[in-house]
Write an enzyme that holds these catalytic residues in place. Sequence first.
Site, short mmCIF file in Angstrom:
data_model
loop_
_atom_site.label_atom_id
_atom_site.label_comp_id
_atom_site.label_asym_id
_atom_site.label_seq_id
_atom_site.Cartn_x
_atom_site.Cartn_y
_atom_site.Cartn_z
N ARG A 152 39.97 12.01 34.47
CA ARG A 152 40.23 11.51 32.94
C ARG A 152 38.79 11.72 32.24
O ARG A 152 38.09 11.99 32.84
CB ARG A 152 40.40 10.09 32.79
CG ARG A 152 41.69 9.60 33.20
CD ARG A 152 42.20 8.26 32.89
NE ARG A 152 43.40 7.83 33.48
CZ ARG A 152 44.59 8.04 33.06
NH1 ARG A 152 44.84 8.58 32.18
NH2 ARG A 152 45.67 7.49 33.83
N GLY A 153 38.69 11.80 30.94
CA GLY A 153 37.26 12.35 30.25
C GLY A 153 37.31 13.49 29.68
O GLY A 153 38.02 14.33 30.25
N GLY A 177 49.67 14.42 30.24
CA GLY A 177 50.43 13.57 29.32
C GLY A 177 49.80 13.52 27.80
O GLY A 177 49.46 14.67 27.53
N ASP A 208 55.26 7.11 32.43
CA ASP A 208 55.31 6.16 31.21
C ASP A 208 56.50 6.65 30.38
O ASP A 208 56.93 5.74 29.61
CB ASP A 208 54.10 5.89 30.55
CG ASP A 208 53.01 5.13 31.35
OD1 ASP A 208 53.36 4.73 32.51
OD2 ASP A 208 52.16 4.79 30.86
N GLY A 252 52.73 1.08 32.66
CA GLY A 252 53.37 1.35 31.11
C GLY A 252 52.21 0.72 30.36
O GLY A 252 52.24 -0.82 30.17
N1 LIG Z 1 41.72 12.98 21.46
C1 LIG Z 1 41.27 14.01 22.79
N2 LIG Z 1 40.87 15.03 22.40
C2 LIG Z 1 40.47 15.87 23.58
N3 LIG Z 1 40.66 15.55 24.57
C3 LIG Z 1 41.43 14.47 25.02
C4 LIG Z 1 41.86 13.83 24.04
N4 LIG Z 1 42.55 12.50 24.76
C5 LIG Z 1 42.35 12.90 25.85
N5 LIG Z 1 41.73 13.86 26.02
C6 LIG Z 1 41.58 14.68 27.49
O1 LIG Z 1 42.84 14.76 28.30
C7 LIG Z 1 42.58 14.29 29.76
C8 LIG Z 1 43.64 13.38 30.05
O2 LIG Z 1 43.96 12.33 29.12
P1 LIG Z 1 44.27 10.96 29.67
O3 LIG Z 1 44.54 10.27 28.36
O4 LIG Z 1 43.43 10.34 30.77
O5 LIG Z 1 45.81 11.16 30.45
P2 LIG Z 1 47.22 11.66 30.02
O6 LIG Z 1 47.12 13.13 29.66
O7 LIG Z 1 47.86 11.49 31.19
O8 LIG Z 1 47.58 10.92 28.59
C9 LIG Z 1 41.16 13.76 29.60
O9 LIG Z 1 40.38 14.72 30.29
C10 LIG Z 1 40.94 13.33 28.24
O10 LIG Z 1 39.54 13.39 28.15
O1 LIG Z 2 44.50 3.80 37.17
P1 LIG Z 2 44.39 4.70 36.09
O2 LIG Z 2 44.27 6.19 36.52
O3 LIG Z 2 43.83 4.41 34.64
O4 LIG Z 2 46.06 4.74 35.76
C1 LIG Z 2 46.84 3.80 35.21
C2 LIG Z 2 47.61 4.42 33.77
O5 LIG Z 2 48.62 5.38 34.58
C3 LIG Z 2 49.62 5.41 33.52
O6 LIG Z 2 50.81 5.02 34.59
C4 LIG Z 2 49.92 6.60 33.13
O7 LIG Z 2 48.99 6.84 32.18
P2 LIG Z 2 48.72 8.42 31.63
O8 LIG Z 2 49.99 9.33 31.56
O9 LIG Z 2 48.34 8.32 30.46
O10 LIG Z 2 47.93 9.12 32.57
C5 LIG Z 2 49.51 4.22 32.55
O11 LIG Z 2 50.47 3.33 32.25
C6 LIG Z 2 48.50 3.33 33.31
O12 LIG Z 2 47.64 2.65 32.53
MG LIG Z 3 48.66 9.03 28.32
#
Ligand SMILES: Nc1ncnc2c1ncn2[C@@H]1O[C@H](COP(=O)(O)OP(=O)(O)O)[C@@H](O)[C@H]1O
Ligand SMILES: O=P(O)(O)OC[C@H]1O[C@](O)(COP(=O)(O)O)[C@@H](O)[C@@H]1O
Ligand SMILES: [Mg+2]
Length: 436
Positions: A152-153, A177, A208, A252
Amino acid sequence: MAAVQNQTPILPKLNPTDFQIPTLGECTFPTPPTRSEIISENERILYQSRFSDPSKLNPSLAFEVAGLRDHMFFDPHDINVGIVTCGGLCPGLNDVIRAITYSSLGYGVKKVYGFKFGYRGLSRQGRSYILLDTKNVNTIHYIGGSFLGSSRGPVPPEEMIETLKLLKISVLFTIGGDGTQRGAKFLQDKITEMGEKISVIGIPKTIDNDILYVDKTFGFDTAVEKAREAIICAHVEAKSAPHGLSIVKLMGRDSGFISAKATLASGDVNICLIPEEPFTLEALFKAVESRLLRQNHCVIVVAEGAGAELMAKIQPPVKDASGNLKGGDIGVFLKEQIQAHFKKLDMECTTRYIDPSYTIRACQPNASDAAFCEELGNKAVNSALSGKTGCIVGFWNQQFTLVPFSLITRGRKMVQLDEHMWCTVKAMTTDVTGRQ
Ligand SMILES: Nc1ncnc2c1ncn2[C@@H]1O[C@H](COP(=O)(O)OP(=O)(O)O)[C@@H](O)[C@H]1O
Ligand SMILES: O=P(O)(O)OC[C@H]1O[C@](O)(COP(=O)(O)O)[C@@H](O)[C@@H]1O
Ligand SMILES: [Mg+2]
């Protein structure tokens, strides 16, 4: 019935232009003979399939179809592609990586780059990748997790473009996601601004199932299956103890689909708590108490994002590296609160707390998800070669669609409190909203 809250913009005002998929340009390369179905550019999948007045049906609100066209934008023999997996793990990640690799190489793509640990692998500092081929991806679908790793990040789009150009990558597949696809949109916007001919195609991943305009994401079915196994064990534990109470916490953060579906699937859950429907502790205590007195056992399923308003009073939510809000542990909180309540009442309550969250998402996908991943990977490659960009491969009314990043990043899909699935859960369980 009390008025229900509808958090998800399920039927927002949509315009035909909202469904338009950006293309990189004219498709001039005839598609080589292939076993894949050729899609006509005019084919569409209706957004609305249920209606009462056909005259009000708007056929221009429709998704483009994912897949191969009779001509390609890219000559596969001239290009390299990249794959990245971001966010939390999900059953099927390796299956999609493998499908994209096999499909790309099958078309004659020169190199398939797999970026390590999410967008970080595309950054200047953390640049890291491996070349994927049919040998090293051959058996990765036997196990869960991501062969490439995930993280993430944020990473600045300029840095990612620098990496893509350095490696002469024409297509980047972003498996992730809502956050990942937000990042992909950011990247694709920058690519367009810079006039680069690089396609960005997303494959929606999340246990989720919270992606808008997508019926089902891969890994969700597996997560429900695993959650059901945990609930069955929780039920056995509860039934085997005097006044047995089992609490199962499931993932979730914002959407309670896993909890709701696993409740339906198990038939053993007495109370189901999801982020979309607030509840009161008083109503919860009362429901458990009366259930223990009547039936001697009780099973609670709680999604991690449920009771956010209760948790916020104890500890303000924190943000993870991607900016997702995370509250305290609702499962542990409920266990402690319920135990304290029964202690005060001097009533026996044998509490078991089960949190299978990470074992659910780190496992191998079930057969149905594995097959789904294979098709998603193939559709992604076919769509990319046809010059499509700025979209994900979705699944809507049993068909593979293309959905613009701009549409899916409008919010998150949540359980609608008046939808049939949730109403069925409510009919099977005890209401603890405090409204009844
Ligand atoms: N608004 C955004 N703009 C740019 N990058 C983003 C944004 N939101 C999330 N990301 C990047 O997408 C990657 C995955 O996002 P994350 O929310 O952790 O998981 P997911 O894709 O499963 O929802 C991370 O590297 C995060 O920094
Ligand atoms: O421990 P982590 O990596 O934060 O993951 C927990 C998260 O992963 C999830 O199952 C899935 O989230 P994303 O699909 O946004 O990665 C969330 O419900 C939960 O909060
Ligand atoms: Mg997500």
